[in-house]
Every structure is written in structure tokens, then in C-alpha cells.
Write an enzyme that holds these catalytic residues in place. Structure first.
Site, short mmCIF file in Angstrom:
data_model
loop_
_atom_site.label_atom_id
_atom_site.label_comp_id
_atom_site.label_asym_id
_atom_site.label_seq_id
_atom_site.Cartn_x
_atom_site.Cartn_y
_atom_site.Cartn_z
CD GLU A 141 2.28 -5.23 7.56
OE1 GLU A 141 1.66 -4.78 8.73
OE2 GLU A 141 2.80 -4.43 6.92
CD GLU A 153 0.78 3.54 9.82
OE1 GLU A 153 0.70 2.90 10.94
OE2 GLU A 153 0.93 3.39 8.63
CG HIS A 190 6.90 -4.04 9.23
ND1 HIS A 190 6.48 -5.25 9.15
CD2 HIS A 190 6.10 -2.96 9.50
CE1 HIS A 190 4.93 -5.25 9.67
NE2 HIS A 190 4.82 -3.97 9.50
NE ARG A 191 6.41 0.05 2.94
CZ ARG A 191 6.41 0.93 2.04
NH1 ARG A 191 7.27 1.81 1.96
NH2 ARG A 191 5.24 1.25 1.56
CB SER A 192 3.05 -5.39 3.55
OG SER A 192 3.29 -4.60 2.28
CG ASP A 195 2.54 4.80 5.97
OD1 ASP A 195 3.62 5.13 5.36
OD2 ASP A 195 2.04 4.01 5.74
CG ASP A 253 -1.67 1.82 8.51
OD1 ASP A 253 -2.49 2.81 8.28
OD2 ASP A 253 -0.79 1.45 8.10
CE LYS A 257 5.42 1.80 5.82
NZ LYS A 257 4.13 2.09 4.88
CG HIS A 293 -1.08 -5.68 4.30
ND1 HIS A 293 -0.82 -4.61 5.09
CD2 HIS A 293 -0.25 -4.99 2.98
CE1 HIS A 293 0.41 -3.68 4.79
NE2 HIS A 293 0.36 -3.76 3.59
CE LYS A 328 2.97 0.05 10.50
NZ LYS A 328 1.88 0.70 9.69
CB SER A 386 -0.94 -0.08 1.22
OG SER A 386 -0.32 0.13 2.43
CD GLN A 401 -2.22 -1.48 4.79
OE1 GLN A 401 -2.37 -1.34 3.75
NE2 GLN A 401 -1.26 -1.05 5.38
CD GLU A 402 -0.54 -1.98 9.05
OE1 GLU A 402 -0.04 -1.71 9.89
OE2 GLU A 402 0.18 -2.01 7.88
P1 PGA Z 1 3.09 -1.35 3.23
O1 PGA Z 1 2.09 -1.22 4.47
O2 PGA Z 1 4.41 -1.99 3.65
O3 PGA Z 1 2.20 -2.45 2.47
O4 PGA Z 1 2.92 -0.11 2.58
C1 PGA Z 1 2.66 -0.78 5.57
C2 PGA Z 1 1.81 0.45 6.00
O5 PGA Z 1 0.94 0.99 5.28
O6 PGA Z 1 2.14 1.15 7.15
ZN ZN Z 2 0.46 2.63 6.92
#
Ligand code: PGA
Ligand code: ZN
Length: 416
Positions: free
Chosen positions: A208, A290, A370-372, A317, A245, A342, A159, A393, A43, A167-168
Site C-alpha cells: 500500500e 481497525e 481501498h484494497r491492497s 473490516d 489496522d 470496501k 502486505h 483510507k 487479507s 498490518q497498517e
Molecule cells: P486488503 O487489506 O485489501 O489486503 O484486505 C486492507 C485492509 O485489511 O483493510
Molecule cells: Zn483492514
């Protein structure tokens, strides 16, 4: 005297946690070496630095990174050969000058970042110091405490195929040492698995490491987290708080200016989306939100910050993409109160630290992320400690590429 000048660089295509190609680079100064590998998001924010992919459909469906590897061992090596490996700014600056684009699209942010991080690792090896200490000294920090982990235990958005728009969903342990928080997170994670399974939901995992149940409504996930916390013997709000998130850019229709939430079959306008979060803050004590609004929805972000910014950590983000100027813009316009960091969003360690310092000097909290798509490289664990990030995270307390970070933090805690 040790050889400190860069003498050799090797870059290779390896696979990340989703099974897609990414780069691993090793830099040598004489006999001493340092390696780093690069993560990859799904994302991604529109304004992120560019990940260079081969586009050759005959290999890895076009996702190969051979061109980026070649840029590392060719053009970049040529430019940094003979530089002192401890001169991080000079190395990063040379790569920026060589690339010359605003988004690193010429050499690829993946190519550049692999060299940038490997150079810092090499520098740590050279000085025979832990990575976090080397980073801290280089950028004038005094590491004081371990970051608080945000465990992403229910996955949605892009994800997972759970159908959840958010998403999270994170568990945020409130007390104890890092190792104790990891244990608490793990206990609730396993309890959640039991509850979901006994309610007939799938306990398959998302990208994740969190579960990806088809819950039908976004809010259901918050209910399940609260249940799992209690059933594991903890108290909601005192032992654990919750975070999300939303990754709202993914469900914002920018032409119609509407947030379309499929799971709950509800639509929200930029002027009203904060009300949804306001309810969740009230009902579930959300501590962190987030990307509650989309990267281009400044009205939504402003209202969100105005209404919830005092009691909730509002993390940018996609909004900030680890970019100093974008964070500054947020500060000036009263948007968000924390920045997600990131390393591959911006592409060099020097720029990452500049973004962190911009946030910190304006009292914006830092969440190192981190990243996904991840590798087992734990660089971000050391980075989080080095810069005194309040949070980290790195996904669920499960799966090797996520645990590489959490386990490294347990190790650092022993020494700090
Ligand atoms: P991504 O997701 O690594 O797929 O961008 C992580 C996030 O959105 O924080
Ligand atoms: Zn994010």
C-alpha cells in the site's frame, strides 16, 4: 433525447497494482460510456463476496479473470441490455437475481461489481455531472465535507515482509483542508523515510505504498511515526494522531484461541488483547484501531469496545465485510463503533450504500477503503464525498494507484 438504455458492454482483463489480473468494464448507452475497474484484497475476510478466478495454472498462475469477463459480456449483458443506465437498483438487482448465491460465487463479485460501478459512472456521464454529485443525488445525500485521509505509511502483516504483525500504521492529519492534509502527510512520509534510512532500515515499500522496515517489535513502528511527526515540525496528538489496522484475523489461531504476535514474541487471549491496545492508546494517543480482534472473536471485540469504545474509533473490516446484516449484528451486540466500507467485499453499489446507511443510522462512523491490490480507478474518492464519510483510507501518499484517490479528492475539494 439522449439514448439512456444500455446498448453494449466490454470487459477486459487488466493488471492491478500487485501485477495480478483484475477486470475493467465499460458500459455504453448509445455513444456515451462509463468504465470501472475492480480492486483485490490480500487479507480478505472469510465472509467477503467471492472473487472469481479462472484457476487455470497455465495463465497468471491460476489468477486470470477471463471467466468473470465472459460473465460480464455474456450472461450479465444479456440481462441488463435495454435497461436505463440510471436505474442502478434495477441493474444491481438483476445481477443479484441472476447470480442467485449468497456470496456471488456463480458470476463472481468482481464481474458484478465492475458492471455496478461502471453503470453509475455512465449515469454520471449521461447527466454530465461529477460522479460524487450523481451518487449523492441518487441516494439522497448532501455532500458537506471532504473525508479525513488515513495514510498507511508503515506496512506489515500480509502486505509486506517487514515481519510486523500489525498490518497498517496510519498517520491521521488533524487540521486543514484536504489538500493541506495531503501535504502534511507527504512531509511526514518523506521525513519518516529519512529517519528509517539513517537508522539503517530498508525503505522499500509494501503493497500500500508504506515502508516495510524490519523493526523487530510492533510498537517500534508507533515510536517511529511519533518521531517523524516531530522531526517534520508537527505536534503529536494535536497536528497528527495515529491509527492502526491490526488485521487481527491474520494472527489469530482460532483453534487455540490465541493471538500470536511474532514480531514481539507475545501471545494474547481474547480476554486480554484489549490491554495491549489500551497501552498503545495511552502511550501514543491512538485514534483509530481497525480489526483489533479477529472476525470470529466476539468476546475480544466486546471487551475491546467496552474498554476503548468511548475514546477510540474501533473499525470493523473483516468483522463486517460491508454487509448490512453483519453491521446490524454488531450494533445489537455492542461491537465496534465504525464500519470499514470496501465495495468489492459486497459486490454491488446498491448493497454498499445499504451497508453505509445501516452504519450511519446507528451512529457508526464510516471509513471508505481501498484494497491492497488497486487500480488507478478513483471511484471510492467520489463515493466517500457523496456519502459524507468521515474518513478515507487509500494507503500511503505515494504510488499512482493510491494517489489516484487522494488527487481526485483534491480536485473535488476545489469544486465543493
Ligand atoms: P486488503 O487489506 O485489501 O489486503 O484486505 C486492507 C485492509 O485489511 O483493510
Ligand atoms: Zn483492514
Amino acid at each position: 433525447m439522449k439514448q439512456t438504455k444500455i446498448t453494449k458492454i466490454v470487459a477486459q482483463e487488466i493488471l492491478d497494482s500487485r501485477g495480478n489480473p483484475t477486470i475493467e468494464t465499460t458500459i455504453w448507452a448509445g455513444a456515451i460510456s462509463g468504465s470501472a475497474s475492480v480492486p483485490s484484497g490480500a487479507s480478505t475476510g472469510t465472509h467477503e463476496a467471492v472473487e472469481l478466478r479462472d484457476g487455470d495454472k497455465r495463465r497468471y498462475l491460476g489468477l486470470g479473470v477471463r471467466k468473470a469477463c465472459k460473465n460480464v459480456t455474456g450472461t450479465i449483458f444479456h440481462a441488463v441490455k435495454g435497461m436505463d443506465c440510471r436505474d442502478q437498483q434495477k441493474i444491481d438487482q438483476a445481477m443479484l437475481a441472476l447470480d442467485g448465491t449468497i456470496n456471488k460465487s456463480k458470476l463472481g463479485a468482481n464481474a458484478i461489481l465492475s458492471v455496478s460501478l461502471a453503470a453509475m459512472r455512465l449515469s454520471a456521464e449521461m447527466q454530465q455531472k461529477p460522479l460524487y454529485k450523481t451518487i449523492a443525488q441518487h441516494y439522497n445525500y448532501k455532500p458537506r465535507a471532504l473525508p479525513v485521509p488515513l495514510f498507511n505509511v508503515i506496512n506489515g502483516g500480509v502486505h509486506a515482509d517487514s515481519g510486523l504483525d500489525i498490518q497498517e500504521y496510519f498517520l491521521i492529519p488533524q487540521r486543514g483542508t484536504f489538500a493541506e492534509r495531503l501535504r502534511q502527510g507527504s512531509e511526514v512520509y518523506h521525513t519518516l523515510k529519512k529517519i528509517l534510512a539513517s537508522d539503517g532500515y530498508s525503505v522499500g515499500l509494501g503493497d500500500e505504498g508504506g515502508f516495510a522496515p524490519h523493526l523487530g517489535a510492533n510498537e517500534q513502528a508507533l515510536k517511529y511515526l511519533s518521531r517523524a511527526i516531530k522531526q517534520a515540525g508537527y505536534k503529536v496528538k494535536t497536528d497528527f494522531r495515529l491509527g492502526i489496522d491490526a488485521a487481527a484475523s491474520e494472527f489469530f489461531n482460532s483453534e487455540r484461541e490465541v493471538y500470536k504476535m511474532k514480531a514481539s514474541r507475545l501471545n494474547y487471549k481474547p480476554a486480554s488483547i484489549y490491554k495491549l491496545y489500551q497501552k498503545w492508546v495511552k502511550d501514543y494517543g491512538l485514534q483509530i484501531i481497525e480489526d483489533g480482534c479477529a472476525e470470529e472473536d466476539f468476546l475480544g471485540w466486546q471487551l475491546l469496545t467496552k474498554h476503548l469504545g468511548k475514546q477510540t474509533l474501533l473499525v470493523g473490516d473483516d468483522l463486517f465485510v460491508t454487509d448490512t446484516a453483519r453491521i446490524q449484528n454488531g450494533v445489537i451486540n455492542g461491537i465496534a463503533n465504525a464500519a470499514l466500507i470496501k465495495v468489492n467485499q459486497i459486490g454491488t453499489l446498491t448493497e454498499t450504500i445499504a451497508a453505509i446507511k445501516m452504519a450511519q443510522s446507528n451512529n457508526y462512523e464510516i471509513v471508505i477503503s481501498h484494497r491492497s491490490g488497486e487500480t488507478t480507478d478513483s471511484f471510492i474518492a467520489d463515493l466517500a464525498v457523496a456519502v459524507n464519510a468521515k474518513y478515507i483510507k487509500a494507503g500511503a501518499p505515494a504510488r499512482g494507484e493510491r494517489l489516484a484517490k487522494y488527487n481526485r479528492l483534491v480536485e473535488i475539494e476545489q469544486n465543493l
